[in-house]
Design an enzyme around this catalytic site. Structure first.
Site, PDB file in Angstrom:
ATOM      1  N   ARG A  79       0.668  -0.587   0.200  1.00 47.15           N
ATOM      2  CA  ARG A  79       0.057  -0.171   0.303  1.00 47.15           C
ATOM      3  C   ARG A  79       0.408   1.141   0.121  1.00 47.15           C
ATOM      4  O   ARG A  79       0.735   2.011  -1.000  1.00 47.15           O
ATOM      5  CB  ARG A  79      -1.006  -0.312   1.576  1.00 47.15           C
ATOM      6  N   ARG A 121     -12.938  -0.846  -1.422  1.00 47.52           N
ATOM      7  CA  ARG A 121     -12.830  -0.531  -0.581  1.00 47.52           C
ATOM      8  C   ARG A 121     -14.107   0.503   0.398  1.00 47.52           C
ATOM      9  O   ARG A 121     -14.218  -0.204   1.687  1.00 47.52           O
ATOM     10  CB  ARG A 121     -11.981   0.313  -0.157  1.00 47.52           C
ATOM     11  N   CYS A 152     -26.553  -1.965  -9.542  1.00 49.92           N
ATOM     12  CA  CYS A 152     -28.203  -2.523  -8.461  1.00 49.92           C
ATOM     13  C   CYS A 152     -27.251  -2.481  -7.344  1.00 49.92           C
ATOM     14  O   CYS A 152     -27.381  -3.611  -6.336  1.00 49.92           O
ATOM     15  CB  CYS A 152     -28.548  -3.021  -9.148  1.00 49.92           C
TER      16      CYS A 152
HETATM   17  N1  LLP Z   1       2.573  -8.963   3.404  1.00 42.51           N
HETATM   18  C1  LLP Z   1       1.099 -10.219   3.473  1.00 42.51           C
HETATM   19  C2  LLP Z   1       1.230 -11.371   4.562  1.00 42.51           C
HETATM   20  C3  LLP Z   1       0.191  -9.468   3.652  1.00 42.51           C
HETATM   21  O1  LLP Z   1      -1.472 -10.019   4.044  1.00 42.51           O
HETATM   22  C4  LLP Z   1       0.036  -8.102   3.075  1.00 42.51           C
HETATM   23  C5  LLP Z   1      -1.474  -7.537   3.354  1.00 42.51           C
HETATM   24  C6  LLP Z   1       0.822  -7.033   2.811  1.00 42.51           C
HETATM   25  C7  LLP Z   1       2.287  -7.739   2.857  1.00 42.51           C
HETATM   26  C8  LLP Z   1       0.691  -5.799   2.331  1.00 42.51           C
HETATM   27  O2  LLP Z   1       0.399  -5.142   3.507  1.00 42.51           O
HETATM   28  P1  LLP Z   1       0.863  -3.515   3.228  1.00 42.51           P
HETATM   29  O3  LLP Z   1       1.975  -3.249   2.552  1.00 42.51           O
HETATM   30  O4  LLP Z   1       0.164  -3.603   1.362  1.00 42.51           O
HETATM   31  O5  LLP Z   1      -0.770  -3.162   3.590  1.00 42.51           O
HETATM   32  N2  LLP Z   1      -7.779  -5.210   0.865  1.00 42.51           N
HETATM   33  C9  LLP Z   1      -7.236  -3.851   1.898  1.00 42.51           C
HETATM   34  C10 LLP Z   1      -5.828  -5.124   2.471  1.00 42.51           C
HETATM   35  C11 LLP Z   1      -5.875  -6.178   2.633  1.00 42.51           C
HETATM   36  C12 LLP Z   1      -4.086  -6.558   3.188  1.00 42.51           C
HETATM   37  C13 LLP Z   1      -3.655  -7.574   2.711  1.00 42.51           C
HETATM   38  N3  LLP Z   1      -2.841  -7.915   3.097  1.00 42.51           N
HETATM   39  C14 LLP Z   1      -7.278  -3.037   1.864  1.00 42.51           C
HETATM   40  O6  LLP Z   1      -8.231  -2.507   0.680  1.00 42.51           O
HETATM   41  O7  LLP Z   1      -7.239  -1.999   2.656  1.00 42.51           O
END
Ligand code: LLP
Length: 432
Positions: free
Chosen positions: A279, A315, A358
């Site tokens: 992210r 989201r 919808c």
């Molecule tokens: N490593 C693992 C094991 C993870 O499960 C995740 C994210 C990451 C790294 C990366 O995390 P980041 O740096 O992107 O925060 N769909 C949700 C977020 C789900 C995150 C899932 N795992 C949203 O839109 O906020």
């Protein structure tokens, strides 16, 4: 912060006028700034440089092959959670030894592909999974490496749906079980258990949960060493925040200021650190550009109906997430000076911004103060680079948006818009 800025009332991505981009490629359109995307990666690399970490970009956050390639070219590894993501990592020409593979439900076919590809580490989520990967490796006469995903039971203080580091989640094993895990599997000859993996949640907007989790992991590593199990790798996962609102998240240097000193002794004793950011690299590097279809009233409420919605950016519907959004073309006194829910500007009007799907949960913003908008106007949905396109669907038989990468004054199509034939293709000519 990023390369989406207004010039004379017109929103630009780097040097490209977003209205021109919408006219050229159509809407809805995901637009990414190459400079922001690469800059966010570089900031992490610089902030954590003393640890010489392997930075495994989390493909799940924003997986377009062309974007992954930009990071692979900078030396990034990849964090994958499926055979499909591994395929993307390969197409991006990522070094396979720098690929880590997490996820609670890896299938036999996916495990074989990953062993054949020679990935760096399987991030193991359960005893049953360890046994299965070890037996597949044995049958293939191969050796693979594993990191045990440890659930440190810290509260990352994030949305309940993106909390993973608490005890009662499906991810990883708790610290007590981790000790037994090493006793049972620590000497496997086909699957070398030599690493610990953490991931506590996403986004984690303060540094303290990392400090707590890492301290627990280092304590565990020390205990394991005393019982004869050498752990040479610590993967601290992802979860660093992004600025959905102005200055919402610590910057890479803030996270590093507390994390680096904590991990330096481990590194100096020969340990290897892995990071899995997604992210924080992708979110502010992308926005979703959409065109207003209609403006209508519902009772005293105003609805701005746009040509995108929960099917392309889920989201808000799924996590009640806030995304700043603003017209791309505004009077000079309506240029947003910051990105907040409450904007202190004259002449704004309250509206819900909703999509064509919808479902009543199909909205992008509720009760938001915005400049007056009319049919045909363009609206930019900010901070949509991460968990935007990757979570898009074809619900209501809507083709997914195109994706464009901007670099300086140049815009390149990196994923074409889907067609109706793309939607039904897999259903046609399927035999019987
Ligand atoms: N490593 C693992 C094991 C993870 O499960 C995740 C994210 C990451 C790294 C990366 O995390 P980041 O740096 O992107 O925060 N769909 C949700 C977020 C789900 C995150 C899932 N795992 C949203 O839109 O906020």
């Amino acid at each position: 912060m990023d390369d989406f800025q207004y010039k004379n009332g017109q929103l630009h991505c780097e040097q490209v006028n977003l209205d021109e981009l919408a006219n050229r490629f159509g809407t809805p359109l995901y637009v990414y700034s190459r400079r922001t995307f690469e800059d966010h990666y570089d900031r992490i690399a610089q902030a954590f440089a003393a640890l010489e970490p392997v930075i495994c970009y989390s493909i799940k956050s924003c997986g377009n092959v062309h974007l992954c390639k930009l990071l692979a070219e900078r030396g990034a590894g990849m964090d994958v959670v499926s055979g499909g993501e591994l395929h993307r990592a390969r197409l991006a020409k990522a070094e396979m030894g720098k690929v880590v593979y997490a996820g609670v439900g890896k299938t036999d076919a996916e495990i074989r592909q990953a062993i054949e590809a020679g990935i760096g580490y399987f991030n193991i989520e359960s005893e049953a999974e360890f046994k299965n990967i070890a037996s597949i490796a044995k049958a293939m006469n191969a050796r693979a490496r594993a990191a045990l995903r440890v659930n440190p039971d810290v509260d990352p203080k994030t949305h309940v749906k993106t909390t993973t580091g608490k005890k009662e989640t499906k991810f990883g094993v708790d610290i007590e079980r981790a000790r037994r895990f090493f006793e049972t599997f620590g000497k496997d000859s086909n699957l070398e258990l030599c690493a610990i993996h953490l991931h506590i949640g996403s986004p984690v907007l303060t540094v303290d949960p990392y400090v707590q989790a890492i301290e627990k992991a280092l304590g565990l590593i020390k205990d394991l060493k005393q019982s004869g199990h050498a752990v040479s790798v610590l993967d601290i996962g992802g979860g660093f925040g992004a600025n959905y609102q102005s200055d919402q998240s610590p910057v890479a240097a803030d996270y590093a200021a507390k994390i680096v000193p904590l991990l330096l002794p481990f590194k100096q004793a020969g340990g290897q650190i892995i990071l899995e950011p997604g992210r924080t690299i992708a979110a502010n590097a992308g926005m979703l550009l959409t065109r207003v279809q209609y403006v209508k009233m519902g009772g005293s409420k105003k609805f701005i109906i746009v040509d995108t919605g929960m099917h392309h950016l889920i989201r808000p519907a799924m996590y009640d997430a806030f995304h700043f959004l603003w017209p791309t073309n505004v009077a000079p006194n309506h240029e947003p000076t910051q990105r907040k829910a409450e904007m202190d500007l004259p002449g704004l009007e309250k509206a819900d911004v909703v999509g064509p799907i919808c479902e009543s949960s199909d909205y992008l913003a509720k009760d938001r103060m915005l400049p007056p908008m009319a049919r045909g106007d363009l609206l930019a949905v900010y901070t949509a680079g991460a968990y935007g396109m990757v979570m898009a669907s074809n619900y209501n038989a809507m083709p997914r948006p195109a994706e464009v990468l901007v670099s300086g004054a140049k815009a390149t199509l990196i994923r074409r818009r889907e067609t109706y034939d793309d939607l039904v293709g897999p259903e046609l000519n399927v035999g019987a």
